[in-house]
Design a protein around this motif. Structure first.
Motif, PDB file in Angstrom:
ATOM      1  N   ASP A   1      27.281  30.157  56.473  1.00 45.45           N
ATOM      2  CA  ASP A   1      28.279  29.306  55.828  1.00 45.45           C
ATOM      3  C   ASP A   1      27.817  28.853  54.437  1.00 45.45           C
ATOM      4  OD1 ASP A   1      29.803  29.590  58.110  1.00 45.45           O
ATOM      5  OD2 ASP A   1      29.430  27.548  58.856  1.00 45.45           O
ATOM      6  N   ALA A   2      26.550  28.460  54.324  1.00 45.20           N
ATOM      7  CA  ALA A   2      26.025  28.011  53.037  1.00 45.20           C
ATOM      8  C   ALA A   2      26.004  29.153  52.027  1.00 45.20           C
ATOM      9  CB  ALA A   2      24.625  27.424  53.211  1.00 45.20           C
ATOM     10  N   LYS A   3      25.662  30.362  52.501  1.00 42.23           N
ATOM     11  CA  LYS A   3      25.650  31.528  51.606  1.00 42.23           C
ATOM     12  C   LYS A   3      27.054  31.833  51.106  1.00 42.23           C
ATOM     13  CE  LYS A   3      25.164  35.596  53.409  1.00 42.23           C
ATOM     14  NZ  LYS A   3      24.655  36.816  54.031  1.00 42.23           N
ATOM     15  N   LEU A   4      28.033  31.797  51.989  1.00 38.82           N
ATOM     16  CA  LEU A   4      29.414  32.064  51.577  1.00 38.82           C
ATOM     17  C   LEU A   4      29.908  31.018  50.568  1.00 38.82           C
ATOM     18  CD1 LEU A   4      30.983  33.165  54.980  1.00 38.82           C
ATOM     19  CD2 LEU A   4      30.360  34.629  53.038  1.00 38.82           C
ATOM     20  N   ASP A   5      29.556  29.762  50.800  1.00 39.34           N
ATOM     21  CA  ASP A   5      29.931  28.705  49.853  1.00 39.34           C
ATOM     22  C   ASP A   5      29.289  28.952  48.488  1.00 39.34           C
ATOM     23  OD1 ASP A   5      31.368  27.457  51.862  1.00 39.34           O
ATOM     24  OD2 ASP A   5      29.843  25.913  52.247  1.00 39.34           O
ATOM     25  N   ALA A   6      27.995  29.263  48.483  1.00 37.59           N
ATOM     26  CA  ALA A   6      27.282  29.489  47.226  1.00 37.59           C
ATOM     27  C   ALA A   6      27.851  30.694  46.485  1.00 37.59           C
ATOM     28  CB  ALA A   6      25.789  29.679  47.487  1.00 37.59           C
ATOM     29  N   ILE A   7      28.155  31.760  47.201  1.00 34.42           N
ATOM     30  CA  ILE A   7      28.710  32.958  46.559  1.00 34.42           C
ATOM     31  C   ILE A   7      30.085  32.670  45.964  1.00 34.42           C
ATOM     32  CG2 ILE A   7      29.622  35.279  47.016  1.00 34.42           C
ATOM     33  CD1 ILE A   7      27.219  35.652  48.925  1.00 34.42           C
ATOM     34  N   ALA A   8      30.899  31.910  46.674  1.00 36.74           N
ATOM     35  CA  ALA A   8      32.238  31.579  46.160  1.00 36.74           C
ATOM     36  C   ALA A   8      32.130  30.784  44.854  1.00 36.74           C
ATOM     37  CB  ALA A   8      33.020  30.787  47.204  1.00 36.74           C
ATOM     38  N   ILE A   9      31.228  29.821  44.810  1.00 34.99           N
ATOM     39  CA  ILE A   9      31.059  29.025  43.593  1.00 34.99           C
ATOM     40  C   ILE A   9      30.481  29.899  42.479  1.00 34.99           C
ATOM     41  CG2 ILE A   9      29.873  27.035  42.571  1.00 34.99           C
ATOM     42  CD1 ILE A   9      29.942  25.810  45.459  1.00 34.99           C
ATOM     43  N   ALA A  10      29.509  30.736  42.815  1.00 33.22           N
ATOM     44  CA  ALA A  10      28.915  31.627  41.818  1.00 33.22           C
ATOM     45  C   ALA A  10      29.976  32.540  41.209  1.00 33.22           C
ATOM     46  CB  ALA A  10      27.793  32.445  42.448  1.00 33.22           C
ATOM     47  N   ARG A  11      30.888  33.043  42.029  1.00 33.84           N
ATOM     48  CA  ARG A  11      31.989  33.880  41.513  1.00 33.84           C
ATOM     49  C   ARG A  11      32.847  33.102  40.524  1.00 33.84           C
ATOM     50  NH1 ARG A  11      33.526  35.551  46.991  1.00 33.84           N
ATOM     51  NH2 ARG A  11      32.220  37.331  47.439  1.00 33.84           N
ATOM     52  N   ASP A  12      33.154  31.849  40.866  1.00 30.62           N
ATOM     53  CA  ASP A  12      33.991  31.030  39.990  1.00 30.62           C
ATOM     54  C   ASP A  12      33.367  30.833  38.612  1.00 30.62           C
ATOM     55  OD1 ASP A  12      35.856  30.779  42.001  1.00 30.62           O
ATOM     56  OD2 ASP A  12      35.246  28.753  42.585  1.00 30.62           O
ATOM     57  N   PHE A  13      32.053  30.763  38.567  1.00 36.21           N
ATOM     58  CA  PHE A  13      31.351  30.580  37.300  1.00 36.21           C
ATOM     59  C   PHE A  13      31.026  31.903  36.605  1.00 36.21           C
ATOM     60  CE2 PHE A  13      30.161  26.258  38.842  1.00 36.21           C
ATOM     61  CZ  PHE A  13      30.608  25.552  37.738  1.00 36.21           C
ATOM     62  N   GLY A  14      31.401  33.029  37.208  1.00 41.02           N
ATOM     63  CA  GLY A  14      31.097  34.325  36.604  1.00 41.02           C
ATOM     64  C   GLY A  14      29.635  34.704  36.737  1.00 41.02           C
ATOM     65  N   LEU A  15      28.996  34.280  37.830  1.00 40.15           N
ATOM     66  CA  LEU A  15      27.570  34.514  38.010  1.00 40.15           C
ATOM     67  C   LEU A  15      27.250  35.760  38.827  1.00 40.15           C
ATOM     68  CD1 LEU A  15      26.498  30.824  38.753  1.00 40.15           C
ATOM     69  CD2 LEU A  15      26.407  32.043  36.564  1.00 40.15           C
ATOM     70  N   THR A  16      28.273  36.470  39.275  1.00 41.69           N
ATOM     71  CA  THR A  16      28.035  37.719  39.992  1.00 41.69           C
ATOM     72  C   THR A  16      28.456  38.875  39.099  1.00 41.69           C
ATOM     73  OG1 THR A  16      30.216  37.821  41.025  1.00 41.69           O
ATOM     74  CG2 THR A  16      28.505  36.609  42.225  1.00 41.69           C
ATOM     75  N   LEU A  17      27.906  40.034  39.353  1.00 43.24           N
ATOM     76  CA  LEU A  17      28.218  41.209  38.532  1.00 43.24           C
ATOM     77  C   LEU A  17      29.719  41.483  38.523  1.00 43.24           C
ATOM     78  CD1 LEU A  17      27.201  43.571  36.867  1.00 43.24           C
ATOM     79  CD2 LEU A  17      26.859  44.838  38.986  1.00 43.24           C
ATOM     80  N   ALA A  18      30.332  41.464  39.671  1.00 48.71           N
ATOM     81  CA  ALA A  18      31.772  41.756  39.756  1.00 48.71           C
ATOM     82  C   ALA A  18      32.608  40.695  39.042  1.00 48.71           C
ATOM     83  CB  ALA A  18      32.198  41.868  41.213  1.00 48.71           C
ATOM     84  N   SER A  19      32.253  39.422  39.230  1.00 46.94           N
ATOM     85  CA  SER A  19      33.068  38.371  38.613  1.00 46.94           C
ATOM     86  C   SER A  19      32.906  38.353  37.097  1.00 46.94           C
ATOM     87  CB  SER A  19      32.745  36.995  39.206  1.00 46.94           C
ATOM     88  OG  SER A  19      31.424  36.598  38.924  1.00 46.94           O
ATOM     89  N   ARG A  20      31.734  38.706  36.589  1.00 40.82           N
ATOM     90  CA  ARG A  20      31.563  38.779  35.129  1.00 40.82           C
ATOM     91  C   ARG A  20      32.499  39.831  34.560  1.00 40.82           C
ATOM     92  NH1 ARG A  20      26.190  37.990  36.332  1.00 40.82           N
ATOM     93  NH2 ARG A  20      25.725  40.200  36.291  1.00 40.82           N
TER      94      ARG A  20
END
Length: 125
Positions: free
Chosen positions: A83-102
């Motif tokens: 659950d914590a990993k999914l939350d962190a990944i969702a927030i990271a996506r919102d900030f453009g911190l993942t390769l796909a979201s960038r």
């Protein structure tokens, strides 16, 4: 703990502190950091820290633990980590911190820029 006027949770691991400060620095450098981002960054730090601590618990105790009525059951830390990993990944996506979201964020920014044809049409009006 406070970094660049953003309040962060107490008790963060050094790994999380290093990551979050690099995230804040990158967002500031890219002029993407707003004062209203504090809660999301706080939550990202908290979620990532919870994930790491839960993973450490799973590493120490294993994926399963003795059940209350005998047998074995899934270690509750497994769900906490997931659950914590999914939350962190969702927030990271919102900030453009993942390769796909960038990539999506850059494409969205490009789509907003008018084409030369659109600029010509706009000048005609």
């Amino acid at each position: 703990m406070t970094y660049r006027d953003i309040y962060l949770p107490d008790g963060l691991t050094e790994q999380v502190k290093d990551y979050i400060t690099s995230v804040i620095d990158w967002l500031a450098k890219e002029s993407k950091l707003e004062s209203t981002d504090g809660m999301a960054i706080y939550t990202l730090a908290e979620s990532y820290n919870t994930y790491l601590l839960a993973q450490e618990t799973v590493k120490d105790q294993g994926l399963t633990i003795p059940g209350a009525h005998g047998g074995v059951t899934t270690n509750p830390a497994v769900k906490i980590a997931r659950d914590a990993k999914l939350d962190a990944i969702a927030i990271a996506r919102d900030f453009g911190l993942t390769l796909a979201s960038r990539g999506r964020i850059k494409e969205t920014a490009k789509a907003v820029e008018p084409s030369p044809l659109q600029m010509l049409i706009n000048q005609s009006n």
